[in-house]
Design a protein around this motif. Structure first.
Motif, short mmCIF file in Angstrom:
data_model
loop_
_atom_site.label_atom_id
_atom_site.label_comp_id
_atom_site.label_asym_id
_atom_site.label_seq_id
_atom_site.Cartn_x
_atom_site.Cartn_y
_atom_site.Cartn_z
N SER A 1 0.84 -1.21 0.00
CA SER A 1 0.00 0.00 0.00
C SER A 1 0.87 1.26 0.00
CB SER A 1 -0.95 0.00 1.20
OG SER A 1 -0.23 -0.19 2.39
N ARG A 2 2.03 1.17 0.66
CA ARG A 2 2.91 2.34 0.68
C ARG A 2 3.53 2.58 -0.69
NH1 ARG A 2 4.00 0.41 6.27
NH2 ARG A 2 3.49 2.13 7.66
N ALA A 3 3.91 1.51 -1.37
CA ALA A 3 4.47 1.66 -2.72
C ALA A 3 3.45 2.31 -3.64
CB ALA A 3 4.91 0.29 -3.25
N LYS A 4 2.21 1.86 -3.51
CA LYS A 4 1.13 2.43 -4.33
C LYS A 4 0.95 3.94 -4.04
CE LYS A 4 -2.90 3.53 -5.99
NZ LYS A 4 -3.56 3.57 -7.24
N GLU A 5 1.00 4.29 -2.74
CA GLU A 5 0.87 5.70 -2.36
C GLU A 5 1.98 6.55 -2.98
OE1 GLU A 5 -1.54 7.48 -0.95
OE2 GLU A 5 -2.56 5.56 -1.19
N LEU A 6 3.20 6.01 -2.94
CA LEU A 6 4.33 6.75 -3.51
C LEU A 6 4.14 6.98 -5.01
CD1 LEU A 6 7.39 5.16 -1.65
CD2 LEU A 6 6.40 7.46 -1.32
N CYS A 7 3.66 5.96 -5.70
CA CYS A 7 3.45 6.10 -7.14
C CYS A 7 2.43 7.19 -7.43
CB CYS A 7 3.01 4.78 -7.75
SG CYS A 7 4.36 3.60 -7.85
N LYS A 8 1.38 7.20 -6.62
CA LYS A 8 0.34 8.22 -6.78
C LYS A 8 0.94 9.62 -6.56
CE LYS A 8 -4.35 8.95 -5.15
NZ LYS A 8 -5.24 8.63 -4.01
N LYS A 9 1.74 9.73 -5.50
CA LYS A 9 2.35 11.01 -5.15
C LYS A 9 3.22 11.56 -6.27
CE LYS A 9 5.37 12.81 -1.45
NZ LYS A 9 6.11 12.37 -0.24
N TYR A 10 3.94 10.66 -6.96
CA TYR A 10 4.88 11.12 -7.99
C TYR A 10 4.36 10.93 -9.41
CZ TYR A 10 7.94 11.77 -4.06
OH TYR A 10 8.46 12.22 -2.87
N HIS B 1 -5.49 -7.65 0.23
CA HIS B 1 -4.94 -7.66 1.59
C HIS B 1 -4.66 -6.24 2.08
CE1 HIS B 1 -4.20 -12.03 2.20
NE2 HIS B 1 -4.13 -12.03 0.88
N GLU B 2 -4.33 -5.33 1.15
CA GLU B 2 -4.00 -3.97 1.58
C GLU B 2 -4.87 -2.93 0.88
OE1 GLU B 2 0.21 -3.21 1.92
OE2 GLU B 2 0.60 -5.22 2.71
N ASN B 3 -6.03 -3.39 0.42
CA ASN B 3 -6.98 -2.49 -0.24
C ASN B 3 -6.35 -1.59 -1.29
OD1 ASN B 3 -9.29 -3.35 1.14
ND2 ASN B 3 -8.68 -2.14 2.94
N VAL B 4 -5.56 -2.20 -2.14
CA VAL B 4 -4.87 -1.42 -3.17
C VAL B 4 -5.55 -1.63 -4.51
CG1 VAL B 4 -2.74 -1.42 -4.53
CG2 VAL B 4 -2.62 -1.36 -2.03
N THR B 5 -5.77 -0.55 -5.23
CA THR B 5 -6.23 -0.65 -6.60
C THR B 5 -5.11 -0.20 -7.52
OG1 THR B 5 -8.51 -0.19 -6.02
CG2 THR B 5 -7.90 0.12 -8.31
N PRO B 6 -4.56 -1.09 -8.30
CA PRO B 6 -3.51 -0.68 -9.23
C PRO B 6 -4.12 0.04 -10.44
CG PRO B 6 -3.98 -3.01 -9.50
CD PRO B 6 -4.87 -2.52 -8.39
N ASP B 7 -3.27 0.69 -11.22
CA ASP B 7 -3.76 1.28 -12.48
C ASP B 7 -3.84 0.21 -13.55
OD1 ASP B 7 -3.76 4.22 -11.77
OD2 ASP B 7 -1.70 3.64 -11.22
N ILE B 8 -2.96 -0.77 -13.43
CA ILE B 8 -2.93 -1.87 -14.39
C ILE B 8 -2.62 -3.14 -13.60
CG2 ILE B 8 -1.74 -2.84 -16.41
CD1 ILE B 8 -1.09 0.01 -17.31
#
Ligand SMILES: *Cc1c(COP(=O)(O)O)cnc(C)c1O
Length: 475
Positions: free
Chosen positions: A266-275, A299-306
């Motif tokens: 989830s943190r990796a996803k947040e960073l991608c969104k931020k940048y 498991h971490e409620n993440v929605t990827p772009d792809i």
């Protein structure tokens, strides 16, 4: 048990017309012939053929459930789900029947500009079951191509959006995304990928959250995600040139069943969104229940772009893959014909109707047999049995996520000194396991546990007994 070779009518087995099929000598000859043809004509993937031709090959003839049978009638537990893709076992009636029904309609028709009934139904099902923002399904036919599609889609998306410099990709060390050139371009496994470096586009690699061998020498319990700071540094410095980050969520498979600490995804996803970087998740191995939930990103409620899916998509029956994406990405490709915004990609067997029918049947089984709900007790048994392996001196690290486990063998538990490549320790353990009735395949020094989700606890226990004995015997 019936001997299928007896009923073989392939005339090529009758060399001079003198072999009478029901005679034991004839059957023996056929088996020898198959073994020798295997060595003479077949080049096996990821296999050093010099070693392979020295051994008696294991030739599978049939299977049922989680059991595979070789041409000599020996039975094995399929401990790696036929390369991580089998879900409900072999010869699952509902999937067999679905393929037969479709076969009586038509075997293959193209999706290039036309459609087919199973492909339409499956795309709706997949959109409904994956994270909400994923609304479009792009078909291909194997995991590597699903990744190629994801890479090209992300790249072209930014081109259409006017960010012409966003052409680079970030991935994780020890990551594996397939064997085609684009996929190995973002692959972080030096042994597999170094040879081909001159052919690849350049990607940037962030450290893997590989806690047993932490790149920052931190302890699992006392770290502050130093690996994420390193990812953030890459993203912040290069945000103008990075199109997307690609990663395997929760578990890096081929890299050694590296289970990530909670919160990394989830943190990796947040960073991608931020940048302003697209986030691509490769759920090719972890998708369809492997981790205990239908998809790892749940498991971490993440929605990827792809999102890329393949292995378990139709229960492990035949080649099929999908790359899912959002309205936002999809809409960037919509334009007048002359604008040439079309997504220029497509394979001949893309969305094959037989493969899609098998997938629909597999998803029905997930619902009817409450497969996900039934995993908990099996995951608990696996966890309990894995604890025993800490008694073994050669087992340095034990990693588990759902019905996936990896045991990293080391020469010295204290120093974590690895076995060298040429000691072939993983291969030796797996050969020993095979003698005891279990098929598995190591990842270098990591012993893999990856049974079909349908395995029962009795067989799971048996499998763990065999692994324990084999590791003990070899080390
Ligand atoms: C197996 C795998 C791939 C490649 O899939 P193929 O069908 O073998 O091309 C890609 N990513 C992950 C995580 C995999 O496990």
């Amino acid at each position: 048990m019936k001997d299928n070779l007896c009923s073989t009518t392939n005339p090529s087995f009758v060399e001079d017309g003198s072999i009478i099929m029901h005679e034991q000598t004839g059957i023996k000859k056929i088996k020898e012939q198959l073994a020798s043809w295997d060595k003479e004509y077949l080049w096996h993937p990821f296999t050093q053929m010099k070693d392979y031709v020295k051994e008696k090959p294991l030739i599978i003839e049939d299977g049922e459930g989680f059991i595979l049978r070789d041409i000599d009638g020996n039975e094995y537990i399929d401990g790696i789900s036929s390369m991580w893709c089998n879900i409900h076992g072999h010869r699952k009636k509902e999937i067999d029947d679905a393929i037969k029904v479709q076969l009586d309609k038509v075997a293959h028709t193209t999706l290039l500009g036309f459609s087919s009934v199973p492909a339409i139904k499956l795309s709706k099902r997949l959109v409904e079951m994956t994270p909400d923002d994923l609304t479009k399904v792009f078909y291909s036919d194997n995991g590597s191509t699903a990744i190629e599609v994801a890479i090209k889609m992300a790249f072209q998306y930014w081109q259409h959006k006017g960010y012409k410099d966003k052409t680079n990709f970030v991935a994780l060390q020890h990551g594996y995304h397939g064997d085609t050139l684009g996929a190995i371009g973002i692959g972080g496994m030096d042994v597999f990928h170094n040879t081909f470096k001159p052919l690849l586009f350049k990607a940037m690699f962030a450290p893997s959250p590989y806690c047993y061998r932490c790149p920052y020498d931190k302890d699992r319990t006392k770290c502050s995600f130093e690996c994420l700071s390193s990812l953030e540094e890459i993203l912040s410095k290069n945000s103008d040139s990075i199109a997307a980050m690609v990663m395997e969520p929760l578990v890096q498979g081929a890299g050694g069943m590296i289970v990530h600490p909670e919160g990394y995804l989830s943190r990796a996803k947040e960073l991608c969104k931020k940048y302003n970087v697209l986030f691509i998740t490769d759920e090719i191995m972890v998708g369809f229940g492997r981790t205990g939930k239908m998809f790892a990103c749940f498991h971490e409620n993440v929605t990827p772009d792809i999102m890329a899916l393949s292995k378990g998509i139709n229960g492990g029956y035949m080649p099929l893959a999908v790359t899912l994406t959002t309205e936002e990405v999809y809409n960037a490709f919509i334009g007048d014909y002359g604008e040439q915004k079309t997504f220029f990609h497509g394979h001949t067997y893309t969305g094959n109707p037989l493969a899609c029918s098998a997938a629909l049947a597999s998803l029905d089984i997930f619902e009817n047999e409450k497969v996900i709900e039934g995993l908990r007790p099996k995951i608990d048994v696996l966890q309990k049995r894995l604890e025993e392996f800490t008694n073994l001196n050669s087992v340095g690290d034990i990693r588990q996520c759902g019905l996936i486990a990896g045991m990293e063998l080391v020469k010295d538990k204290g120093t974590k000194e690895p076995y060298s490549w040429d000691e072939k320790i993983g291969i030796k353990v797996c050969l020993e396991a095979r003698k005891r009735g279990l098929i598995t395949r190591p990842l270098d020094n990591v012993i893999v546990v990856m049974p079909p989700l349908s395995i029962n606890t009795y067989q799971l226990n048996k499998m763990m007994n065999i692994l324990y004995e084999s590791i003990e015997y070899v080390t």
